[in-house]
Design a protein around this motif. Sequence first.
Motif: not given
Ligand code: 6PG
Length: 269
Positions: A46-50, A150-152
Amino acid sequence: MRPPKPEIRIVKNAGELSREAAREFVRLSRDAVKLKGHFTVALSGGTTPEGLYELLADQADTFRNNIPWGGIHFFFGDERHVGPDHPASNFHMAQTSLLSKVPVLESNLHRIEAENPDPDRAARNYEEVLKKIFQLKSGEMPRFDLVLLGMGADGHTASLFPNTSVLRERERLVAAVRVAKLGYCRITLTPPVLCSAACVIILVSGEEKAETLLSVLQGDFLPDRYPVQIIRPDEGRLLWIVDSQAARLLNIEGKKKERGNQNEGREFS
Ligand code: 6PG
Protein backbone atom coordinates in the motif's frame (compact mmCIF):
# COMPACT_ATOMS: atom_id res chain seq x y z
CA MET A 1 -6.27 -16.15 27.66
CA ARG A 2 -7.69 -12.81 26.53
CA PRO A 3 -5.59 -10.86 24.04
CA PRO A 4 -4.05 -7.71 25.52
CA LYS A 5 -5.86 -4.45 24.83
CA PRO A 6 -4.89 -2.56 21.69
CA GLU A 7 -3.06 0.74 22.03
CA ILE A 8 -4.31 3.58 19.85
CA ARG A 9 -1.93 6.42 19.20
CA ILE A 10 -3.29 9.42 17.35
CA VAL A 11 -0.74 11.67 15.68
CA LYS A 12 -1.03 14.95 13.83
CA ASN A 13 -0.40 13.96 10.23
CA ALA A 14 1.08 11.40 7.85
CA GLY A 15 4.64 12.62 8.48
CA GLU A 16 4.29 12.20 12.24
CA LEU A 17 2.71 8.78 11.69
CA SER A 18 5.82 7.67 9.79
CA ARG A 19 8.13 9.06 12.48
CA GLU A 20 6.20 7.35 15.26
CA ALA A 21 6.32 4.02 13.43
CA ALA A 22 10.02 4.50 12.68
CA ARG A 23 10.76 5.05 16.38
CA GLU A 24 8.92 1.80 17.17
CA PHE A 25 10.85 -0.01 14.45
CA VAL A 26 14.19 1.13 15.87
CA ARG A 27 13.24 0.14 19.42
CA LEU A 28 11.81 -3.26 18.52
CA SER A 29 14.61 -4.26 16.15
CA ARG A 30 17.35 -3.25 18.59
CA ASP A 31 15.71 -5.05 21.50
CA ALA A 32 15.16 -8.26 19.52
CA VAL A 33 18.66 -8.36 18.06
CA LYS A 34 20.18 -7.69 21.48
CA LEU A 35 18.09 -10.43 23.04
CA LYS A 36 18.25 -13.21 20.46
CA GLY A 37 20.47 -12.04 17.61
CA HIS A 38 17.77 -11.46 15.01
CA PHE A 39 14.53 -9.60 14.29
CA THR A 40 11.76 -10.84 11.98
CA VAL A 41 9.44 -8.33 10.35
CA ALA A 42 6.61 -8.70 7.83
CA LEU A 43 6.34 -5.52 5.76
CA SER A 44 3.05 -4.22 4.45
CA GLY A 45 2.30 -2.82 1.03
CA GLY A 46 0.00 0.00 0.00
CA THR A 47 0.99 3.64 0.06
CA THR A 48 0.93 4.49 3.80
CA PRO A 49 4.16 2.70 4.84
CA GLU A 50 6.24 4.23 2.05
CA GLY A 51 6.97 7.32 4.17
CA LEU A 52 8.10 5.07 7.03
CA TYR A 53 10.40 3.04 4.76
CA GLU A 54 11.95 6.21 3.35
CA LEU A 55 12.58 7.62 6.82
CA LEU A 56 14.25 4.42 8.01
CA ALA A 57 16.56 4.47 5.01
CA ASP A 58 17.20 8.18 4.56
CA GLN A 59 17.44 9.66 8.06
CA ALA A 60 20.85 8.43 9.04
CA ASP A 61 21.32 9.99 12.47
CA THR A 62 17.88 9.33 13.84
CA PHE A 63 17.03 6.05 12.20
CA ARG A 64 19.30 4.29 9.68
CA ASN A 65 22.45 4.26 11.81
CA ASN A 66 20.56 2.96 14.83
CA ILE A 67 19.08 -0.11 13.20
CA PRO A 68 20.84 -3.51 13.29
CA TRP A 69 20.25 -4.20 9.60
CA GLY A 70 22.38 -7.37 9.44
CA GLY A 71 20.17 -9.06 12.04
CA ILE A 72 16.86 -8.33 10.35
CA HIS A 73 14.89 -10.90 8.35
CA PHE A 74 12.41 -9.19 6.03
CA PHE A 75 9.19 -10.89 4.98
CA PHE A 76 5.98 -9.62 3.38
CA GLY A 77 2.44 -9.67 4.74
CA ASP A 78 0.97 -9.86 1.27
CA GLU A 79 1.80 -9.46 -2.39
CA ARG A 80 -0.02 -8.80 -5.61
CA HIS A 81 0.22 -11.52 -8.25
CA VAL A 82 2.79 -9.67 -10.34
CA GLY A 83 6.56 -9.84 -10.81
CA PRO A 84 9.01 -8.09 -8.47
CA ASP A 85 9.63 -5.22 -10.90
CA HIS A 86 5.98 -4.46 -11.48
CA PRO A 87 4.84 -1.03 -10.18
CA ALA A 88 2.02 -2.76 -8.21
CA SER A 89 4.44 -5.12 -6.45
CA ASN A 90 4.75 -4.60 -2.71
CA PHE A 91 8.28 -5.94 -2.88
CA HIS A 92 9.09 -3.36 -5.55
CA MET A 93 7.83 -0.53 -3.32
CA ALA A 94 9.78 -1.76 -0.30
CA GLN A 95 12.87 -2.38 -2.42
CA THR A 96 12.79 1.10 -3.92
CA SER A 97 12.00 3.01 -0.74
CA LEU A 98 14.03 0.98 1.77
CA LEU A 99 15.71 -2.32 1.00
CA SER A 100 17.96 -1.15 -1.85
CA LYS A 101 19.32 1.65 0.35
CA VAL A 102 20.31 -0.19 3.53
CA PRO A 103 22.76 -3.00 4.30
CA VAL A 104 20.33 -5.92 4.47
CA LEU A 105 21.71 -9.38 3.88
CA GLU A 106 20.44 -10.83 0.62
CA SER A 107 19.90 -14.14 2.43
CA ASN A 108 17.61 -12.39 4.96
CA LEU A 109 15.26 -11.03 2.29
CA HIS A 110 12.29 -13.33 1.95
CA ARG A 111 9.94 -12.03 -0.70
CA ILE A 112 6.79 -13.74 -1.95
CA GLU A 113 7.70 -15.03 -5.42
CA ALA A 114 4.50 -13.78 -7.00
CA GLU A 115 5.93 -14.01 -10.51
CA ASN A 116 4.98 -17.71 -10.31
CA PRO A 117 2.15 -18.06 -12.85
CA ASP A 118 0.27 -20.23 -10.35
CA PRO A 119 -0.68 -18.08 -7.30
CA ASP A 120 -1.55 -21.16 -5.22
CA ARG A 121 1.92 -22.55 -5.88
CA ALA A 122 3.44 -19.17 -4.94
CA ALA A 123 1.50 -19.30 -1.64
CA ARG A 124 2.65 -22.89 -0.94
CA ASN A 125 6.24 -21.96 -1.70
CA TYR A 126 6.10 -19.02 0.71
CA GLU A 127 4.64 -21.29 3.35
CA GLU A 128 7.72 -23.51 2.92
CA VAL A 129 9.97 -20.47 3.33
CA LEU A 130 8.25 -19.58 6.61
CA LYS A 131 8.45 -23.16 7.88
CA LYS A 132 12.15 -23.30 7.10
CA ILE A 133 13.23 -19.94 8.48
CA PHE A 134 11.07 -20.19 11.62
CA GLN A 135 11.92 -23.90 11.98
CA LEU A 136 8.27 -24.77 12.46
CA LYS A 137 7.00 -28.18 13.45
CA SER A 138 3.74 -29.42 11.98
CA GLY A 139 0.81 -27.27 13.11
CA GLU A 140 2.99 -24.43 14.46
CA MET A 141 2.56 -20.81 13.42
CA PRO A 142 5.49 -18.42 12.94
CA ARG A 143 5.82 -15.72 15.58
CA PHE A 144 6.98 -12.54 13.85
CA ASP A 145 8.61 -9.96 16.08
CA LEU A 146 6.73 -7.32 14.11
CA VAL A 147 3.95 -7.34 11.53
CA LEU A 148 3.25 -4.02 9.83
CA LEU A 149 -0.22 -3.63 8.39
CA GLY A 150 -2.44 -1.00 6.80
CA MET A 151 -6.19 -0.75 6.47
CA GLY A 152 -8.15 -0.12 3.27
CA ALA A 153 -11.23 2.10 3.27
CA ASP A 154 -13.29 -1.12 2.97
CA GLY A 155 -11.76 -2.50 6.17
CA HIS A 156 -9.37 -4.98 4.54
CA THR A 157 -5.89 -5.57 5.83
CA ALA A 158 -3.00 -7.41 4.17
CA SER A 159 -5.06 -9.23 1.48
CA LEU A 160 -7.87 -10.22 3.82
CA PHE A 161 -10.83 -8.72 2.00
CA PRO A 162 -14.46 -8.52 3.17
CA ASN A 163 -16.52 -11.67 2.79
CA THR A 164 -13.73 -13.89 1.49
CA SER A 165 -13.08 -17.46 2.58
CA VAL A 166 -9.50 -16.77 3.68
CA LEU A 167 -10.97 -14.99 6.71
CA ARG A 168 -11.83 -18.43 8.07
CA GLU A 169 -8.52 -20.06 7.27
CA ARG A 170 -7.07 -21.74 10.35
CA GLU A 171 -4.38 -24.09 9.04
CA ARG A 172 -2.61 -22.64 6.06
CA LEU A 173 0.08 -20.02 6.70
CA VAL A 174 -0.23 -18.37 3.31
CA ALA A 175 -3.10 -18.32 0.82
CA ALA A 176 -3.85 -17.05 -2.66
CA VAL A 177 -6.99 -14.93 -2.81
CA ARG A 178 -9.09 -13.99 -5.78
CA VAL A 179 -11.08 -10.82 -5.38
CA ALA A 180 -13.16 -9.96 -8.43
CA LYS A 181 -13.02 -6.18 -8.00
CA LEU A 182 -9.21 -6.15 -7.82
CA GLY A 183 -8.63 -7.65 -11.24
CA TYR A 184 -5.68 -9.75 -10.09
CA CYS A 185 -4.96 -12.33 -7.44
CA ARG A 186 -3.11 -11.63 -4.24
CA ILE A 187 -1.11 -13.81 -1.91
CA THR A 188 -1.45 -13.20 1.79
CA LEU A 189 -0.43 -14.34 5.24
CA THR A 190 -3.48 -15.87 6.91
CA PRO A 191 -5.28 -14.74 10.09
CA PRO A 192 -3.61 -17.30 12.41
CA VAL A 193 -0.16 -16.14 11.28
CA LEU A 194 -0.99 -12.45 11.67
CA CYS A 195 -2.48 -13.10 15.11
CA SER A 196 0.58 -15.05 16.29
CA ALA A 197 2.89 -12.04 16.01
CA ALA A 198 4.62 -10.61 19.06
CA CYS A 199 3.68 -7.12 17.86
CA VAL A 200 1.36 -5.83 15.13
CA ILE A 201 1.38 -2.18 14.14
CA ILE A 202 -1.47 -0.95 11.95
CA LEU A 203 -0.88 2.37 10.19
CA VAL A 204 -3.92 4.35 9.09
CA SER A 205 -3.82 7.72 7.39
CA GLY A 206 -6.30 9.93 5.57
CA GLU A 207 -9.84 11.11 6.03
CA GLU A 208 -11.28 8.60 3.55
CA LYS A 209 -10.58 5.96 6.22
CA ALA A 210 -12.36 7.82 9.03
CA GLU A 211 -15.79 6.20 8.81
CA THR A 212 -14.42 2.71 8.52
CA LEU A 213 -12.00 3.31 11.37
CA LEU A 214 -14.87 4.43 13.57
CA SER A 215 -16.79 1.23 12.80
CA VAL A 216 -13.70 -0.94 13.26
CA LEU A 217 -12.61 0.54 16.57
CA GLN A 218 -15.86 1.63 18.12
CA GLY A 219 -18.52 -0.38 16.35
CA ASP A 220 -19.70 -3.97 16.53
CA PHE A 221 -17.43 -6.90 15.85
CA LEU A 222 -18.18 -7.67 12.18
CA PRO A 223 -15.03 -9.25 10.82
CA ASP A 224 -16.65 -10.47 7.58
CA ARG A 225 -17.37 -6.85 6.81
CA TYR A 226 -14.24 -5.36 8.42
CA PRO A 227 -11.51 -8.01 8.21
CA VAL A 228 -9.01 -5.84 10.09
CA GLN A 229 -11.04 -6.59 13.24
CA ILE A 230 -9.66 -10.14 13.06
CA ILE A 231 -6.23 -8.83 13.99
CA ARG A 232 -6.09 -9.49 17.70
CA PRO A 233 -2.70 -11.01 18.51
CA ASP A 234 -3.28 -13.87 20.95
CA GLU A 235 -0.24 -13.14 23.03
CA GLY A 236 1.14 -10.00 21.53
CA ARG A 237 0.87 -6.28 21.34
CA LEU A 238 -1.48 -4.46 18.97
CA LEU A 239 -0.66 -0.84 18.26
CA TRP A 240 -2.72 1.39 15.98
CA ILE A 241 -0.93 4.52 14.79
CA VAL A 242 -3.54 6.76 13.24
CA ASP A 243 -3.32 10.30 11.90
CA SER A 244 -5.80 12.95 12.96
CA GLN A 245 -7.63 12.90 9.61
CA ALA A 246 -8.34 9.18 9.89
CA ALA A 247 -9.17 9.58 13.59
CA ARG A 248 -11.46 12.55 13.13
CA LEU A 249 -14.68 10.66 13.94
CA LEU A 250 -13.33 8.76 16.96
CA ASN A 251 -14.30 10.17 20.27
CA ILE A 252 -11.80 10.03 23.06
CA GLU A 253 -14.36 8.84 25.58
CA GLY A 254 -15.50 6.14 23.19
CA LYS A 255 -12.03 4.70 22.96
CA LYS A 256 -12.32 3.09 26.34
CA LYS A 257 -15.46 1.35 25.24
CA GLU A 258 -13.96 0.29 21.94
CA ARG A 259 -10.91 -1.28 23.58
CA GLY A 260 -13.24 -3.36 25.65
CA ASN A 261 -15.36 -4.26 22.63
CA GLN A 262 -12.47 -5.58 20.62
CA ASN A 263 -11.36 -7.87 23.35
CA GLU A 264 -14.33 -8.91 25.42
CA GLY A 265 -14.23 -12.49 24.28
CA ARG A 266 -16.16 -12.01 21.05
CA GLU A 267 -15.09 -14.85 18.86
CA PHE A 268 -15.09 -14.85 15.11
CA SER A 269 -16.21 -18.19 13.75
C1 6PG B 1 -1.57 -3.90 -0.12
C2 6PG B 1 -1.71 -3.97 1.36
C3 6PG B 1 -3.03 -3.51 1.87
C4 6PG B 1 -2.84 -2.07 2.35
C5 6PG B 1 -4.16 -1.37 2.50
C6 6PG B 1 -3.96 0.09 2.83
O1 6PG B 1 -0.91 -4.72 -0.69
O2 6PG B 1 -2.13 -2.96 -0.69
O3 6PG B 1 -0.97 -4.79 2.05
O4 6PG B 1 -3.62 -4.28 2.84
O5 6PG B 1 -2.11 -2.04 3.55
O6 6PG B 1 -4.85 -1.45 1.29
O7 6PG B 1 -3.35 0.68 1.74
P1 6PG B 1 -2.93 2.21 1.72
O8 6PG B 1 -1.83 2.38 2.68
O9 6PG B 1 -2.48 2.43 0.29
O10 6PG B 1 -4.15 2.98 2.05
